[in-house]
Structures are given as structure tokens and as C-alpha cells.
Scaffold this motif. Structure first.
Motif, mmCIF file in Angstrom:
data_model
loop_
_atom_site.group_PDB
_atom_site.id
_atom_site.type_symbol
_atom_site.label_atom_id
_atom_site.label_comp_id
_atom_site.label_asym_id
_atom_site.label_seq_id
_atom_site.Cartn_x
_atom_site.Cartn_y
_atom_site.Cartn_z
ATOM 1 N N GLY A 9 0.821 -1.205 0.000
ATOM 2 C CA GLY A 9 0.000 0.000 0.000
ATOM 3 C C GLY A 9 0.854 1.254 0.000
ATOM 4 N N PRO A 10 0.381 2.308 0.672
ATOM 5 C CA PRO A 10 1.103 3.588 0.671
ATOM 6 C C PRO A 10 2.490 3.518 1.308
ATOM 7 N N LYS A 11 2.715 2.558 2.189
ATOM 8 C CA LYS A 11 4.018 2.438 2.842
ATOM 9 C C LYS A 11 5.126 2.108 1.830
ATOM 10 N N TYR A 12 4.733 1.586 0.691
ATOM 11 C CA TYR A 12 5.698 1.195 -0.336
ATOM 12 C C TYR A 12 6.645 2.343 -0.681
ATOM 13 N N PHE A 13 6.126 3.548 -0.732
ATOM 14 C CA PHE A 13 6.933 4.691 -1.148
ATOM 15 C C PHE A 13 7.850 5.206 -0.047
ATOM 16 N N GLU A 14 7.684 4.706 1.169
ATOM 17 C CA GLU A 14 8.537 5.101 2.286
ATOM 18 C C GLU A 14 9.712 4.139 2.475
ATOM 19 N N CYS A 15 9.705 3.037 1.759
ATOM 20 C CA CYS A 15 10.695 1.981 1.951
ATOM 21 C C CYS A 15 11.915 2.180 1.054
ATOM 22 N N LEU A 16 13.058 1.680 1.535
ATOM 23 C CA LEU A 16 14.250 1.612 0.694
ATOM 24 C C LEU A 16 13.976 0.570 -0.380
ATOM 25 N N ARG A 17 14.196 0.927 -1.632
ATOM 26 C CA ARG A 17 13.926 -0.003 -2.716
ATOM 27 C C ARG A 17 14.822 0.314 -3.901
ATOM 28 N N GLY A 18 15.005 -0.657 -4.769
ATOM 29 C CA GLY A 18 15.824 -0.481 -5.952
ATOM 30 C C GLY A 18 16.233 -1.835 -6.495
ATOM 31 N N TYR A 19 17.245 -1.841 -7.324
ATOM 32 C CA TYR A 19 17.741 -3.096 -7.886
ATOM 33 C C TYR A 19 19.049 -3.490 -7.219
ATOM 34 N N THR A 20 19.216 -4.781 -7.049
ATOM 35 C CA THR A 20 20.461 -5.342 -6.559
ATOM 36 C C THR A 20 20.719 -6.640 -7.318
ATOM 37 N N SER A 21 21.947 -7.039 -7.351
ATOM 38 C CA SER A 21 22.287 -8.373 -7.847
ATOM 39 C C SER A 21 22.769 -9.146 -6.640
ATOM 40 N N ILE A 22 22.307 -10.369 -6.525
ATOM 41 C CA ILE A 22 22.603 -11.156 -5.332
ATOM 42 C C ILE A 22 23.192 -12.504 -5.724
ATOM 43 N N GLN A 23 24.191 -12.901 -4.944
ATOM 44 C CA GLN A 23 24.792 -14.225 -5.101
ATOM 45 C C GLN A 23 24.682 -14.921 -3.755
ATOM 46 N N LEU A 38 25.805 -8.914 -2.318
ATOM 47 C CA LEU A 38 24.856 -8.056 -3.011
ATOM 48 C C LEU A 38 25.621 -6.878 -3.579
ATOM 49 N N PHE A 39 25.326 -6.499 -4.805
ATOM 50 C CA PHE A 39 25.875 -5.232 -5.261
ATOM 51 C C PHE A 39 24.744 -4.370 -5.779
ATOM 52 N N PHE A 40 24.867 -3.084 -5.466
ATOM 53 C CA PHE A 40 23.806 -2.121 -5.701
ATOM 54 C C PHE A 40 24.199 -1.177 -6.828
ATOM 55 N N ASP A 41 23.217 -0.448 -7.339
ATOM 56 C CA ASP A 41 23.459 0.463 -8.454
ATOM 57 C C ASP A 41 24.217 1.718 -8.054
ATOM 58 N N SER A 42 24.221 2.051 -6.771
ATOM 59 C CA SER A 42 24.936 3.256 -6.338
ATOM 60 C C SER A 42 25.464 3.078 -4.920
ATOM 61 N N ALA A 43 26.456 3.888 -4.588
ATOM 62 C CA ALA A 43 27.017 3.860 -3.236
ATOM 63 C C ALA A 43 25.983 4.330 -2.224
ATOM 64 N N ALA A 44 25.115 5.260 -2.606
ATOM 65 C CA ALA A 44 24.093 5.766 -1.686
ATOM 66 C C ALA A 44 23.101 4.667 -1.295
ATOM 67 N N ILE A 45 22.693 3.845 -2.254
ATOM 68 C CA ILE A 45 21.769 2.748 -1.940
ATOM 69 C C ILE A 45 22.468 1.721 -1.063
ATOM 70 N N ARG A 46 23.735 1.413 -1.377
ATOM 71 C CA ARG A 46 24.477 0.462 -0.538
ATOM 72 C C ARG A 46 24.574 0.982 0.888
ATOM 73 N N GLN A 47 24.898 2.246 1.060
ATOM 74 C CA GLN A 47 25.039 2.823 2.392
ATOM 75 C C GLN A 47 23.706 2.784 3.138
ATOM 76 N N SER A 48 22.627 3.111 2.467
ATOM 77 C CA SER A 48 21.306 3.061 3.101
ATOM 78 C C SER A 48 20.954 1.637 3.516
ATOM 79 N N PHE A 49 21.290 0.655 2.666
ATOM 80 C CA PHE A 49 21.037 -0.743 3.006
ATOM 81 C C PHE A 49 21.846 -1.148 4.236
ATOM 82 N N GLU A 50 23.136 -0.781 4.264
ATOM 83 C CA GLU A 50 23.980 -1.109 5.417
ATOM 84 C C GLU A 50 23.397 -0.500 6.698
ATOM 85 N N GLU A 51 22.915 0.733 6.611
ATOM 86 C CA GLU A 51 22.325 1.390 7.786
ATOM 87 C C GLU A 51 21.065 0.660 8.251
#
Length: 148
Positions: A39-53, A120-133
């Protein structure tokens, strides 16, 4: 002439595995729905593309991810309505570590959910940092001890 298109017999092992996969997908879908990310919470979440092994597989999978309620949900793409898989971030046993040199890709991180390291590798350093946090926050007070 009647053709018989009956399904071939399935061994008990295969039937049990299919049942486990179906149950896992059902649990993942229920968890995603209860977290409110449909629902509306979707837009508040960290989201994007990652590649995972995963530790048990040498192949990389490109997945759309959403982090909600301290859970990492993985989808085939951003149009998928049901997650393929999920991991609880509080189940991480060690703080995430940078893994750029391990996998020779920028913005990579290694996360151990208890069954070995997932890369996991992310499309940007900012997304990686947010994921780590998000992971460190989910780990709570154990994060400092786990990273030592």
C-alpha cells in the motif's frame, strides 16, 4: 485416437520439495502484505535493484528489492506483485562488510544471514550505504559486537 496428457508420476521427494516451495512463497507473500508494503508504505521503503549471489549458488541474480519492517524482500522485477524471497535483517549474524574487492564490482556488500555470506551489489554507493544502515539498525545493540 485419444491422447493421454497426464502428468508424469512425481517422486515423494519432489512432491515434498514442491510443497515446501509453495509454503515458503505463501509465507513470503503473507509477510509482504502484513508489512504494508503493498500500500502507501511502499513509497517510504528503501527499494531499488540489486544483484545477489547466495552462498549455495555461483550465479548472480538481478532482483528488485524492498526493505520494510526490518525485512529484505526480493522480487523478480518492480512489476512483480509477490516477492520471490525474503530475509529478516535482524537474523544477520555479522555487520555487513564492503565486498568490492571480493566480487570485483563497485557498491558490493557481504551479508551473512546465518547460512554463509550473501553478496549483493547495488546500483549506487548511496543505496548500498542506506542498506547497510538498515541492517545495522535492525541488528540493534548486537551490531557493534558482531562487527568486532
Amino acid at each position: 485416437m485419444a491422447s493421454s496428457l497426464a502428468a508424469p508420476p512425481v517422486s515423494p521427494e519432489v512432491a515434498k520439495m514442491l510443497e515446501q516451495i509453495t509454503e515458503h512463497r505463501k509465507t513470503t507473500a503473507e509477510l509482504a502484505e502484513s508489512s504494508g508494503i503493498m500500500g502507501p508504505k511502499y513509497f517510504e521503503c528503501l527499494r531499488g535493484y540489486t544483484s545477489i549471489q547466495e552462498p549455495s549458488n555461483s550465479f548472480w541474480k538481478r532482483r528488485y528489492f524492498v526493505v520494510a519492517d526490518q525485512t529484505l524482500f526480493l522480487y523478480t522485477n518492480e512489476c512483480s506483485r509477490t516477492p520471490n524471497d525474503h530475509w529478516l535483517l535482524k537474523s544477520v549474524i555479522r555487520a555487513p562488510r564492503r565486498a568490492d574487492d571480493d566480487v570485483l564490482m563497485p557498491h558490493a556488500v557481504a551479508v551473512d544471514f546465518g547460512g554463509g555470506e550473501h553478496f549483493l551489489f547495488f546500483d549506487s554507493a548511496a543505496i548500498r550505504q542506506s542498506f547497510e544502515e538498515e541492517v545495522v539498525q535492525a541488528m540493534g545493540p548486537n551490531a557493534a559486537a558482531a562487527s568486532a
